[in-house]
Design a protein around this motif. Structure first.
Motif, PDB file in Angstrom:
ATOM      1  N   ALA A   1      54.113 -38.390 -42.833  1.00 32.59           N
ATOM      2  CA  ALA A   1      53.202 -37.284 -42.521  1.00 32.59           C
ATOM      3  C   ALA A   1      52.025 -37.280 -43.492  1.00 32.59           C
ATOM      4  CB  ALA A   1      53.951 -35.961 -42.570  1.00 32.59           C
ATOM      5  N   ALA A   2      52.304 -37.459 -44.771  1.00 27.04           N
ATOM      6  CA  ALA A   2      51.227 -37.502 -45.765  1.00 27.04           C
ATOM      7  C   ALA A   2      50.323 -38.717 -45.540  1.00 27.04           C
ATOM      8  CB  ALA A   2      51.821 -37.526 -47.169  1.00 27.04           C
ATOM      9  N   TYR A   3      50.927 -39.847 -45.203  1.00 26.51           N
ATOM     10  CA  TYR A   3      50.169 -41.075 -44.949  1.00 26.51           C
ATOM     11  C   TYR A   3      49.252 -40.907 -43.734  1.00 26.51           C
ATOM     12  CZ  TYR A   3      49.409 -45.989 -43.687  1.00 26.51           C
ATOM     13  OH  TYR A   3      48.853 -47.184 -43.349  1.00 26.51           O
ATOM     14  N   LYS A   4      49.786 -40.338 -42.660  1.00 27.10           N
ATOM     15  CA  LYS A   4      48.987 -40.137 -41.449  1.00 27.10           C
ATOM     16  C   LYS A   4      47.867 -39.131 -41.682  1.00 27.10           C
ATOM     17  CE  LYS A   4      52.520 -41.477 -38.138  1.00 27.10           C
ATOM     18  NZ  LYS A   4      53.408 -41.048 -37.054  1.00 27.10           N
ATOM     19  N   ALA A   5      48.132 -38.119 -42.481  1.00 20.81           N
ATOM     20  CA  ALA A   5      47.085 -37.140 -42.797  1.00 20.81           C
ATOM     21  C   ALA A   5      45.945 -37.807 -43.561  1.00 20.81           C
ATOM     22  CB  ALA A   5      47.667 -35.987 -43.598  1.00 20.81           C
ATOM     23  N   ALA A   6      46.277 -38.678 -44.488  1.00 21.59           N
ATOM     24  CA  ALA A   6      45.240 -39.385 -45.244  1.00 21.59           C
ATOM     25  C   ALA A   6      44.431 -40.304 -44.337  1.00 21.59           C
ATOM     26  CB  ALA A   6      45.879 -40.182 -46.379  1.00 21.59           C
ATOM     27  N   ILE A   7      45.084 -40.965 -43.417  1.00 24.45           N
ATOM     28  CA  ILE A   7      44.377 -41.837 -42.465  1.00 24.45           C
ATOM     29  C   ILE A   7      43.443 -41.009 -41.587  1.00 24.45           C
ATOM     30  CG2 ILE A   7      44.674 -43.265 -40.406  1.00 24.45           C
ATOM     31  CD1 ILE A   7      47.155 -44.432 -41.718  1.00 24.45           C
ATOM     32  N   ASN A   8      43.927 -39.882 -41.093  1.00 25.85           N
ATOM     33  CA  ASN A   8      43.097 -39.030 -40.235  1.00 25.85           C
ATOM     34  C   ASN A   8      41.894 -38.484 -40.995  1.00 25.85           C
ATOM     35  OD1 ASN A   8      44.752 -39.469 -38.055  1.00 25.85           O
ATOM     36  ND2 ASN A   8      45.979 -37.630 -38.404  1.00 25.85           N
ATOM     37  N   ASP A   9      42.082 -38.097 -42.251  1.00 24.60           N
ATOM     38  CA  ASP A   9      40.952 -37.620 -43.065  1.00 24.60           C
ATOM     39  C   ASP A   9      39.913 -38.716 -43.244  1.00 24.60           C
ATOM     40  OD1 ASP A   9      42.165 -35.169 -43.295  1.00 24.60           O
ATOM     41  OD2 ASP A   9      42.908 -35.511 -45.343  1.00 24.60           O
ATOM     42  N   ARG A  10      40.396 -39.916 -43.522  1.00 27.24           N
ATOM     43  CA  ARG A  10      39.478 -41.038 -43.714  1.00 27.24           C
ATOM     44  C   ARG A  10      38.742 -41.347 -42.412  1.00 27.24           C
ATOM     45  NH1 ARG A  10      41.328 -47.060 -45.443  1.00 27.24           N
ATOM     46  NH2 ARG A  10      39.319 -48.033 -45.202  1.00 27.24           N
ATOM     47  N   GLN A  11      39.454 -41.341 -41.307  1.00 22.79           N
ATOM     48  CA  GLN A  11      38.834 -41.634 -40.018  1.00 22.79           C
ATOM     49  C   GLN A  11      37.805 -40.568 -39.643  1.00 22.79           C
ATOM     50  OE1 GLN A  11      39.147 -44.391 -38.143  1.00 22.79           O
ATOM     51  NE2 GLN A  11      37.539 -43.530 -36.854  1.00 22.79           N
ATOM     52  N   SER A  12      38.097 -39.312 -39.945  1.00 24.27           N
ATOM     53  CA  SER A  12      37.171 -38.239 -39.584  1.00 24.27           C
ATOM     54  C   SER A  12      35.847 -38.348 -40.334  1.00 24.27           C
ATOM     55  CB  SER A  12      37.813 -36.873 -39.819  1.00 24.27           C
ATOM     56  OG  SER A  12      38.002 -36.647 -41.186  1.00 24.27           O
ATOM     57  N   SER A  13      35.859 -38.991 -41.497  1.00 24.04           N
ATOM     58  CA  SER A  13      34.603 -39.157 -42.223  1.00 24.04           C
ATOM     59  C   SER A  13      33.672 -40.136 -41.500  1.00 24.04           C
ATOM     60  CB  SER A  13      34.855 -39.621 -43.652  1.00 24.04           C
ATOM     61  OG  SER A  13      35.413 -40.910 -43.667  1.00 24.04           O
ATOM     62  N   TYR A  14      34.225 -40.989 -40.647  1.00 27.17           N
ATOM     63  CA  TYR A  14      33.418 -41.927 -39.872  1.00 27.17           C
ATOM     64  C   TYR A  14      33.015 -41.370 -38.513  1.00 27.17           C
ATOM     65  CZ  TYR A  14      34.510 -45.594 -43.219  1.00 27.17           C
ATOM     66  OH  TYR A  14      34.616 -46.341 -44.349  1.00 27.17           O
ATOM     67  N   ASP A  15      33.625 -40.299 -38.087  1.00 27.41           N
ATOM     68  CA  ASP A  15      33.372 -39.772 -36.747  1.00 27.41           C
ATOM     69  C   ASP A  15      31.926 -39.325 -36.542  1.00 27.41           C
ATOM     70  OD1 ASP A  15      35.945 -40.311 -35.988  1.00 27.41           O
ATOM     71  OD2 ASP A  15      36.658 -38.247 -36.284  1.00 27.41           O
ATOM     72  N   ASP A  16      31.280 -38.843 -37.586  1.00 28.20           N
ATOM     73  CA  ASP A  16      29.919 -38.336 -37.461  1.00 28.20           C
ATOM     74  C   ASP A  16      28.863 -39.438 -37.504  1.00 28.20           C
ATOM     75  OD1 ASP A  16      30.929 -35.784 -37.289  1.00 28.20           O
ATOM     76  OD2 ASP A  16      30.742 -35.406 -39.446  1.00 28.20           O
ATOM     77  N   LEU A  17      29.259 -40.641 -37.861  1.00 33.76           N
ATOM     78  CA  LEU A  17      28.290 -41.734 -37.946  1.00 33.76           C
ATOM     79  C   LEU A  17      27.938 -42.254 -36.564  1.00 33.76           C
ATOM     80  CD1 LEU A  17      29.662 -43.835 -40.934  1.00 33.76           C
ATOM     81  CD2 LEU A  17      27.715 -42.282 -40.941  1.00 33.76           C
ATOM     82  N   ASP A  18      26.704 -42.683 -36.455  1.00 36.90           N
ATOM     83  CA  ASP A  18      26.251 -43.320 -35.220  1.00 36.90           C
ATOM     84  C   ASP A  18      26.948 -44.676 -35.107  1.00 36.90           C
ATOM     85  OD1 ASP A  18      24.862 -44.170 -33.031  1.00 36.90           O
ATOM     86  OD2 ASP A  18      22.886 -44.100 -33.953  1.00 36.90           O
TER      87      ASP A  18
END
Length: 95
Positions: free
Chosen positions: A58-75
């Motif tokens: 759960a902690a690992y997946k949360a870290a992955i999701n946080d990292r992925q969300s930082s790329y979501d706003d990029l073109d």
């Protein structure tokens, strides 16, 4: 990557093996690691680790999701440009 259900199945098979050798009166291994108390200790340790897997995942997946969300706003073109740049750097270091 092993799955939680696969790990539980392996642990269940290990439990069956321990039960089988415990019932066998002729089971007297020379190696201390294969004696019944050592097998029970290994089973107990494995069971404890398997119970901890969902918490750590759960902690690992949360870290992955946080990292992925930082790329979501990029073109998307920016992301491709960053990829091309990183590949070019790897090729320069390989020479």
């Amino acid at each position: 990557m092993p799955t939680e259900s696969g790990d539980m199945k392996l642990l269940g098979n290990f439990r069956q093996m321990i039960d089988h050798v415990s019932a066998e009166t002729n089971y007297k291994p020379a190696n201390d690691d294969l004696k019944k108390p050592a097998l029970e200790a290994q089973y107990t340790a494995a069971a404890a680790v398997i119970q901890d897997v969902p918490i750590r995942m759960a902690a690992y997946k949360a870290a992955i999701n946080d990292r992925q969300s930082s790329y979501d706003d990029l073109d998307p073109i920016v992301m491709r440009a960053q990829y091309v740049e990183s590949v070019g750097r790897r090729q320069e270091h390989a020479r």
